[in-house]
Design a protein around this motif. Structure first.
Motif, PDB file in Angstrom:
ATOM      1  N   ILE A  39      -6.805  11.087   3.775  1.00 21.26           N
ATOM      2  CA  ILE A  39      -6.095  10.424   2.677  1.00 21.26           C
ATOM      3  C   ILE A  39      -6.370  11.196   1.396  1.00 21.26           C
ATOM      4  CG2 ILE A  39      -5.861   8.280   1.383  1.00 21.26           C
ATOM      5  CD1 ILE A  39      -6.777   6.796   3.887  1.00 21.26           C
TER       6      ILE A  39
ATOM      7  N   ARG B  57      -7.132   1.606   2.206  1.00 26.05           N
ATOM      8  CA  ARG B  57      -7.197   3.022   2.574  1.00 26.05           C
ATOM      9  C   ARG B  57      -7.658   3.768   1.319  1.00 26.05           C
ATOM     10  NH1 ARG B  57      -4.560   3.412   7.412  1.00 26.05           N
ATOM     11  NH2 ARG B  57      -3.056   1.749   7.864  1.00 26.05           N
TER      12      ARG B  57
ATOM     13  N   VAL C  48       0.865  -1.190   0.000  1.00 29.60           N
ATOM     14  CA  VAL C  48       0.000   0.000   0.000  1.00 29.60           C
ATOM     15  C   VAL C  48       0.889   1.222   0.000  1.00 29.60           C
ATOM     16  CG1 VAL C  48      -1.800   1.294   1.218  1.00 29.60           C
ATOM     17  CG2 VAL C  48      -1.820  -1.208   1.248  1.00 29.60           C
TER      18      VAL C  48
ATOM     19  N   ALA D  47       0.103   5.502   0.321  1.00 33.39           N
ATOM     20  CA  ALA D  47      -0.958   6.476   0.601  1.00 33.39           C
ATOM     21  C   ALA D  47      -0.340   7.831   0.879  1.00 33.39           C
ATOM     22  CB  ALA D  47      -1.809   6.015   1.778  1.00 33.39           C
ATOM     23  N   TRP D  48      -1.036   8.853   0.410  1.00 30.84           N
ATOM     24  CA  TRP D  48      -0.647  10.263   0.667  1.00 30.84           C
ATOM     25  C   TRP D  48      -1.646  10.797   1.686  1.00 30.84           C
ATOM     26  CZ3 TRP D  48      -0.891  14.604  -3.608  1.00 30.84           C
ATOM     27  CH2 TRP D  48      -0.563  15.836  -3.026  1.00 30.84           C
TER      28      TRP D  48
ATOM     29  N   SER E 245      -4.331   7.135  -2.697  1.00 32.91           N
ATOM     30  CA  SER E 245      -3.913   5.844  -2.165  1.00 32.91           C
ATOM     31  C   SER E 245      -3.992   4.794  -3.249  1.00 32.91           C
ATOM     32  CB  SER E 245      -4.806   5.447  -0.984  1.00 32.91           C
ATOM     33  OG  SER E 245      -4.472   4.151  -0.552  1.00 32.91           O
TER      34      SER E 245
END
Length: 849
Positions: free
Chosen positions: A138, A153, A128, A130-131, A141
């Motif tokens: 989030i 997410r 995974v 994610a930002w 992602s």
């Protein structure tokens, strides 16, 4: 005892004689039995030494092999750790480049998803990307296809506060990449998180979150050759297995194979840059059975054990035979010594009544030796001639087994003709085959116990005679029962043979006793719960005075707890008739009351002339007012207003004279003491009013001071006023006798609050300027009928102190000094504020309550 083992050289092999001279001399000094033991132990020691050498050799080789295996495991694990570290650092660099582009706003969410998809597809351990912005929302992602739905997410979602709060704070503080192992549930896949901070103009702007699959990280990060040789696993900080395989612990399959399955070699090393949160462990597979699993080892061990077992068996058989012979001799000697050392005489008869055995104690008791008694039949020489018929009957009962287990008492004649009392206990004599072969009798000399028993009986009779002659009732009853254990003559005369009187006195006196019950269902209930068991048997007694209506007597009851002869806890009550003493105390109290009234009458008699002068003034004024009104009325010179004014003055003078007479009557009147809440200022004022007449007559100035807001006292105001009047009168007489000048003729009365020994009191002090008290007078100051005045009766101060002490107070007297000269005397007494005494205490103090 001689050694039963033969030492003939033709029977056994001759022992090897050591060739060394000193060893040969030591060998010859040993006994034959010890030489046999050494000869038997030498082969056994050789077999054990051979087995120990074989085991040591196997064990040394095994240790060498284990060291080599451990070194190989350590080397391979460190190599795998370096490979895993390089792989993590490469992924970390790639994620940091993405984070840098995000911080520089060179990457939007769509481009971020594209780059994340490329990384996840290229590197299978990365699951995974994610930002997440600074508000834990989030922004973008991407997750691999193998990520479970509950761990996805999605863009636009907000992370839970508890999941990221501590991590966000740590990343914001250190501004460095941070690895984290999130706590997962039972169904979640173990993941490793990497948080890379985002900075926007030196401000924390969120993180780039990368999640690794721990299982994929182990599969693709550890070299294949290492995974083939070892059971490799990744552990968390608490030692739980996150991925990989673990060999079963030692003895997990079967406990008896613990030694056959040695513990596998293993080595652990933390995975960097993750730190202490992730540990790489490798366990080597076993390729050999070890020392214990070697067939040669078991063969040598079995042969050595069999050889040692045969040697030990032969040696133990020989030792058992020798010990059996020694035990037989020792048992015979012990039984002979026990029979010889016994103080109880033992005599054995066969089934026909013939003596077959006597021990030394029996011979010592009777004075006849064994040869003179064994083989004799009745009548025996130790039987007294006058008891032959009785002893023959006893012998017949003994031979027919009709003797009871308690035995019987007989007289025995010694060889010198003296007699002693003995008790015989008879039991059947059974041989080794279980057949009865006769009768065994044990004889004990009971002459001294009989003498002691007679003395105890005589002592008991004397003790009973003394208790029966006491003029006090004595009774003993057990706690929790209505049984009467003992009662003397006076108790039986008063209460009879039952425990009713005992229990009635205990209950009326308030002495501790236990509730009684006759319910057999309560046998398991402790009836002594709550008793002070630590003090029940102490010597301290409890006293109380009670009145028994049935007897019409006052009794002083004393009780104490004791252990009865049968071990039961009992209560003894001693009751003494104190009716004459109580009558004497009542008469003494009445005499004290009459003495107080007499003292007040004497005081007023001494003040009679002053009282007459005090009454003469209002009476003379009344006469003058009346004569004046008569003269003016006759001369018709009296107006109505003048008449009313004169009559008003006459009435006030008459009222004043009446008040003086009423005050004197209330003071000298004999009445029962009545303790009521009384005001201190009122009592002082009335006492001053009475005593001021005497002080003016003697030309003595009186000043008094009463503190404000004094508490009310629970006293008899007449008695306290009597004390104050007596003290003021004595002070005036002392000043008059000292012939002080007019400026020094003064008496001061003060009433102030004080604290004495932590108790609140009101203190009354009377201070005069007289000549004080001499030491001999001070010693006898409160003695009855002692007075320094020729006309004095010597009961004033004695009664004053009695009155004060009946109110729980104290009285003191002291001289006042001016340098070395006596400048006066001070009498003081104090009354507690806590209230009056109870009636019983007042009677004990000598003043009626």
């Amino acid at each position: 005892m001689q050694d039963s083992v033969s030492h003939d050289p033709h029977d056994v092999h001759p022992p090897v004689v050591p060739p060394v001279p000193w060893l040969r001399r030591w060998w010859r000094r040993q006994s034959p039995g010890r030489q046999d033991r050494f000869a038997m132990l030498a082969p056994l020691a050789a077999v054990l030494l051979f087995l120990a050498a074989i085991v040591s050799a196997f064990w040394y080789l095994r240790l060498e092999e284990m060291d080599r295996e451990q070194e190989a495991v350590r080397r391979d694990v460190e190599y795998a750790q370096q490979r895993l570290r390089l792989r993590l650092l490469e992924r970390q660099e790639q994620l940091m480049r993405i984070a840098r582009d995000v911080s520089n706003k060179d990457v939007d969410p769509e481009e971020f998803v594209g780059r994340a998809e490329a990384l996840v597809t290229q590197y299978p351990e990365l699951q995974v990307l994610a930002w997440i912005d600074e508000r834990r929302r989030i922004r973008a992602s991407y997750a691999g296809p193998s990520v479970p739905a509950q761990q996805l997410r999605l863009a636009g979602d907000t992370l839970r506060t508890g999941e990221t709060e501590s991590t966000f704070s740590l990343v914001r503080d250190v501004q460095q990449p941070v690895y984290l192992q999130p706590a997962g549930g039972g169904d979640t896949v173990p993941l490793l998180q990497l948080h890379i901070p985002l900075a926007e103009q030196a401000r924390f702007a969120g993180v780039v979150l990368g999640e690794y699959s721990v299982d994929s990280l182990l599969r693709y990060g550890v070299p294949a050759e290492v995974s083939a040789r070892y059971a490799v696993s990744l552990l968390d900080a608490k030692g739980r297995v996150l991925a990989g395989q673990v060999l079963p612990p030692r003895g997990a399959v079967s406990p008896w194979l613990v030694w056959a399955s040695p513990q596998p070699n293993e080595y652990e090393v933390p995975v960097t840059p993750v730190g202490n949160g992730l540990v790489l462990r490798a366990q080597a597979y076993r390729t050999s059975l070890g020392v214990v699993g070697s067939g040669l080892f078991w063969l040598v061990g079995t042969l050595s054990a069999m050889t040692a077992w045969m040697l030990i068996g032969n040696w133990r058989h020989t030792r058992r035979r020798i010990r059996a012979q020694q035990a037989l001799v020792a048992e015979t000697n012990f039984r002979r010594a026990m029979e010889n050392s016994m103080l109880t005489g033992m005599r054995a008869l066969d089934m026909h009544g013939r003596i077959t055995y006597v021990n030394p104690a029996f011979c010592q008791m009777t004075g006849w030796n064994e040869t003179e008694l064994v083989g004799r039949t009745a009548p025996f020489p130790y039987w007294p001639q006058e008891d032959l018929d009785q002893l023959m009957a006893r012998l017949d009962e003994e031979l027919h087994g009709r003797t009871g287990p308690a035995g019987y008492q007989v007289r025995v004649k010694r060889r010198d003709g003296t007699l002693f009392d003995a008790r015989l206990y008879v039991s059947p004599l059974v041989d080794a085959k279980g057949q009865q072969s006769g009768w065994m009798a044990s004889m004990t000399d009971i002459t001294e116990p009989n003498r002691i028993r007679e003395q105890l009986s005589a002592s008991y009779e004397r003790f009973t005679t003394v208790l029966e002659a006491l003029d006090a009732s004595v009774s003993v009853a057990p706690l929790g029962s209505e049984e009467l254990l003992f009662a003397n003559k006076l108790y039986r005369q008063w209460f009879g043979q039952n425990t009713g009187g005992h229990l009635s006195m205990v209950a009326q006196a308030g002495v501790l006793d236990t509730p009684r019950t006759t319910d057999e269902s309560l046998d398991n209930v402790d009836s002594f719960v709550g008793l002070p068991t630590g003090q029940l048997t102490s010597a301290q007694a409890e006293n109380a005075e009670i009145f028994v209506n049935d007897l019409g007597k006052w009794l002083e009851v004393r009780s104490r707890y004791l252990n009865w002869v049968d071990g039961r806890l009992a209560q003894m009550v001693i009751a003494t008739d104190i009716t004459p003493r109580r009558h004497a105390e009542e008469q003494s109290a009445a005499q004290a009351e009459r003495a107080q009234s007499a003292s007040r009458l004497i005081t007023m008699g001494e003040m009679a002339s002053s009282v007459a002068h005090e009454l003469n003034q209002p009476l003379t004024a009344i006469a003058n007012y009346c004569n004046g009104m008569v003269s003016r009325i006759k001369a018709n010179q009296m107006q109505q207003d003048d008449l009313l004014l004169a009559l008003d003055k006459t009435a006030r003078q008459a009222q004043r004279a009446g008040q003086i007479i009423q005050r004197i009557r209330s003071f000298v009147r004999r009445s029962e003491p009545n303790r009521t809440p009384s005001d201190v200022a009122t009592m002082v004022a009335e006492a001053v009013e009475l005593a001021e007449i005497e002080l003016r007559r003697r030309n003595v100035r009186l000043s008094h001071y009463v503190a404000a807001r004094l508490p009310r006292l629970m006293v008899d105001p007449i008695l306290i006023e009597q004390v104050l009047v007596n003290l003021l009168k004595n002070a005036a007489e002392s000043v008059d006798q000292a012939r002080r000048p007019l400026a020094q003729r003064s008496v001061e009365l003060r009433a102030v609050p004080r604290q004495l020994e932590g108790q609140a009191v009101v203190e009354f002090t009377v201070t005069d300027t007289g000549k004080g008290l001499s030491p001999e007078v001070m010693e006898r100051l409160y003695e009855a009928f002692f007075s320094t005045k020729a006309e004095g009766m010597g009961i004033g101060l004695n009664l004053c102190r009695t009155i004060v002490e009946s109110h729980q107070g104290r009285m003191e007297a002291e001289n006042i000094y001016n340098g070395s000269d006596v400048a006066g005397c001070r009498f003081s007494f104090w009354i507690p504020v806590s209230g009056a005494m109870n009636p019983a205490a007042s009677k004990d103090a000598g003043v009626p309550a």
